[in-house]
Design a protein around this motif. Structure first.
Motif, PDB file in Angstrom:
ATOM      1  N   PHE A 207       8.127   0.881   1.296  1.00  0.00           N
ATOM      2  CA  PHE A 207       9.027   0.023   2.061  1.00  0.00           C
ATOM      3  C   PHE A 207       9.738  -0.902   1.090  1.00  0.00           C
ATOM      4  O   PHE A 207       9.123  -1.463   0.189  1.00  0.00           O
ATOM      5  CB  PHE A 207       8.212  -0.790   3.075  1.00  0.00           C
ATOM      6  CG  PHE A 207       8.991  -1.856   3.754  1.00  0.00           C
ATOM      7  CD1 PHE A 207       9.887  -1.527   4.769  1.00  0.00           C
ATOM      8  CD2 PHE A 207       8.843  -3.178   3.387  1.00  0.00           C
ATOM      9  CE1 PHE A 207      10.621  -2.514   5.409  1.00  0.00           C
ATOM     10  CE2 PHE A 207       9.567  -4.177   4.025  1.00  0.00           C
ATOM     11  CZ  PHE A 207      10.454  -3.836   5.029  1.00  0.00           C
ATOM     12  N   VAL A 208      11.050  -1.068   1.256  1.00  0.00           N
ATOM     13  CA  VAL A 208      11.813  -1.985   0.409  1.00  0.00           C
ATOM     14  C   VAL A 208      12.045  -3.276   1.196  1.00  0.00           C
ATOM     15  O   VAL A 208      12.784  -3.287   2.176  1.00  0.00           O
ATOM     16  CB  VAL A 208      13.166  -1.370  -0.011  1.00  0.00           C
ATOM     17  CG1 VAL A 208      13.948  -2.345  -0.875  1.00  0.00           C
ATOM     18  CG2 VAL A 208      12.954  -0.063  -0.750  1.00  0.00           C
TER      19      VAL A 208
ATOM     20  N   TYR B 167       6.225  -1.115  -9.554  1.00  0.00           N
ATOM     21  CA  TYR B 167       5.438  -2.343  -9.646  1.00  0.00           C
ATOM     22  C   TYR B 167       6.075  -3.486  -8.855  1.00  0.00           C
ATOM     23  O   TYR B 167       5.371  -4.293  -8.254  1.00  0.00           O
ATOM     24  CB  TYR B 167       5.217  -2.750 -11.100  1.00  0.00           C
ATOM     25  CG  TYR B 167       4.279  -1.836 -11.853  1.00  0.00           C
ATOM     26  CD1 TYR B 167       3.129  -1.331 -11.258  1.00  0.00           C
ATOM     27  CD2 TYR B 167       4.538  -1.462 -13.162  1.00  0.00           C
ATOM     28  CE1 TYR B 167       2.267  -0.493 -11.936  1.00  0.00           C
ATOM     29  CE2 TYR B 167       3.677  -0.620 -13.851  1.00  0.00           C
ATOM     30  CZ  TYR B 167       2.545  -0.143 -13.233  1.00  0.00           C
ATOM     31  OH  TYR B 167       1.694   0.692 -13.909  1.00  0.00           O
ATOM     32  N   LEU B 168       7.405  -3.556  -8.837  1.00  0.00           N
ATOM     33  CA  LEU B 168       8.088  -4.568  -8.024  1.00  0.00           C
ATOM     34  C   LEU B 168       7.758  -4.384  -6.549  1.00  0.00           C
ATOM     35  O   LEU B 168       7.417  -5.339  -5.843  1.00  0.00           O
ATOM     36  CB  LEU B 168       9.606  -4.485  -8.219  1.00  0.00           C
ATOM     37  CG  LEU B 168      10.187  -5.052  -9.495  1.00  0.00           C
ATOM     38  CD1 LEU B 168      11.633  -4.600  -9.672  1.00  0.00           C
ATOM     39  CD2 LEU B 168      10.115  -6.572  -9.473  1.00  0.00           C
ATOM     40  N   LEU B 169       7.894  -3.145  -6.076  1.00  0.00           N
ATOM     41  CA  LEU B 169       7.610  -2.853  -4.671  1.00  0.00           C
ATOM     42  C   LEU B 169       6.147  -3.124  -4.342  1.00  0.00           C
ATOM     43  O   LEU B 169       5.825  -3.702  -3.304  1.00  0.00           O
ATOM     44  CB  LEU B 169       7.976  -1.404  -4.344  1.00  0.00           C
ATOM     45  CG  LEU B 169       9.456  -1.054  -4.435  1.00  0.00           C
ATOM     46  CD1 LEU B 169       9.657   0.451  -4.342  1.00  0.00           C
ATOM     47  CD2 LEU B 169      10.251  -1.783  -3.361  1.00  0.00           C
ATOM     48  N   LYS B 170       5.264  -2.723  -5.233  1.00  0.00           N
ATOM     49  CA  LYS B 170       3.829  -2.909  -5.010  1.00  0.00           C
ATOM     50  C   LYS B 170       3.464  -4.391  -4.993  1.00  0.00           C
ATOM     51  O   LYS B 170       2.709  -4.838  -4.130  1.00  0.00           O
ATOM     52  CB  LYS B 170       3.043  -2.186  -6.091  1.00  0.00           C
ATOM     53  CG  LYS B 170       1.546  -2.324  -5.942  1.00  0.00           C
ATOM     54  CD  LYS B 170       0.824  -1.615  -7.059  1.00  0.00           C
ATOM     55  CE  LYS B 170      -0.673  -1.891  -6.968  1.00  0.00           C
ATOM     56  NZ  LYS B 170      -1.388  -1.391  -8.117  1.00  0.00           N
TER      57      LYS B 170
ATOM     58  N   ARG C 226       4.629  -5.969  -1.790  1.00  0.00           N
ATOM     59  CA  ARG C 226       3.782  -5.519  -0.678  1.00  0.00           C
ATOM     60  C   ARG C 226       2.452  -6.266  -0.686  1.00  0.00           C
ATOM     61  O   ARG C 226       1.969  -6.729   0.341  1.00  0.00           O
ATOM     62  CB  ARG C 226       3.552  -4.009  -0.764  1.00  0.00           C
ATOM     63  CG  ARG C 226       2.675  -3.459   0.356  1.00  0.00           C
ATOM     64  CD  ARG C 226       2.370  -1.999   0.168  1.00  0.00           C
ATOM     65  NE  ARG C 226       1.447  -1.835  -0.958  1.00  0.00           N
ATOM     66  CZ  ARG C 226       1.604  -0.949  -1.924  1.00  0.00           C
ATOM     67  NH1 ARG C 226       2.617  -0.128  -1.940  1.00  0.00           N
ATOM     68  NH2 ARG C 226       0.724  -0.869  -2.901  1.00  0.00           N
ATOM     69  N   ASN C 227       1.855  -6.405  -1.867  1.00  0.00           N
ATOM     70  CA  ASN C 227       0.573  -7.090  -1.980  1.00  0.00           C
ATOM     71  C   ASN C 227       0.699  -8.583  -1.670  1.00  0.00           C
ATOM     72  O   ASN C 227      -0.193  -9.155  -1.061  1.00  0.00           O
ATOM     73  CB  ASN C 227      -0.035  -6.893  -3.365  1.00  0.00           C
ATOM     74  CG  ASN C 227      -0.529  -5.468  -3.566  1.00  0.00           C
ATOM     75  OD1 ASN C 227      -0.719  -4.729  -2.604  1.00  0.00           O
ATOM     76  ND2 ASN C 227      -0.702  -5.080  -4.807  1.00  0.00           N
ATOM     77  N   SER C 228       1.808  -9.195  -2.074  1.00  0.00           N
ATOM     78  CA  SER C 228       1.972 -10.634  -1.794  1.00  0.00           C
ATOM     79  C   SER C 228       2.219 -10.860  -0.308  1.00  0.00           C
ATOM     80  O   SER C 228       1.780 -11.859   0.246  1.00  0.00           O
ATOM     81  CB  SER C 228       3.101 -11.232  -2.626  1.00  0.00           C
ATOM     82  OG  SER C 228       4.358 -10.752  -2.205  1.00  0.00           O
TER      83      SER C 228
END
Length: 76
Positions: free
Chosen positions: A18-19, A64-67, A70-72
């Motif tokens: 998801f972006v 890594y940006l997307l991940k 998502r994690n934040s």
């Protein structure tokens, strides 16, 4: 966990992500797709030709940006 991924594996991971709004204008991500709003807000990925031109390092940075986003969001 250690996993050996090739370029196509990373592309698949990216395209399955998801972006979020905050990243749609990021220079690395904005070239890879387009946001369409209205009754159904959706991110559409560009053709594989565009993403295949990215170097593996750039693809990893996109992932890594997307991940990280998502994690934040999950921790909020």
């Amino acid at each position: 966990m250690t996993v050996d991924l090739d370029k196509q594996d990373v592309i698949t991971l990216i395209k399955g992500s998801f972006v979020p709004w905050e990243l749609m204008d990021h220079p690395l991500i904005s070239k890879l797709g387009v946001y369409v709003g209205g009754f159904q807000d959706k991110w559409y990925w560009n053709s594989n030709n565009v993403i295949n031109q990215y170097a593996e390092e750039d693809l990893l940075q996109v992932y890594y940006l997307l991940k990280s986003k998502r994690n934040s969001n999950a921790s909020n």
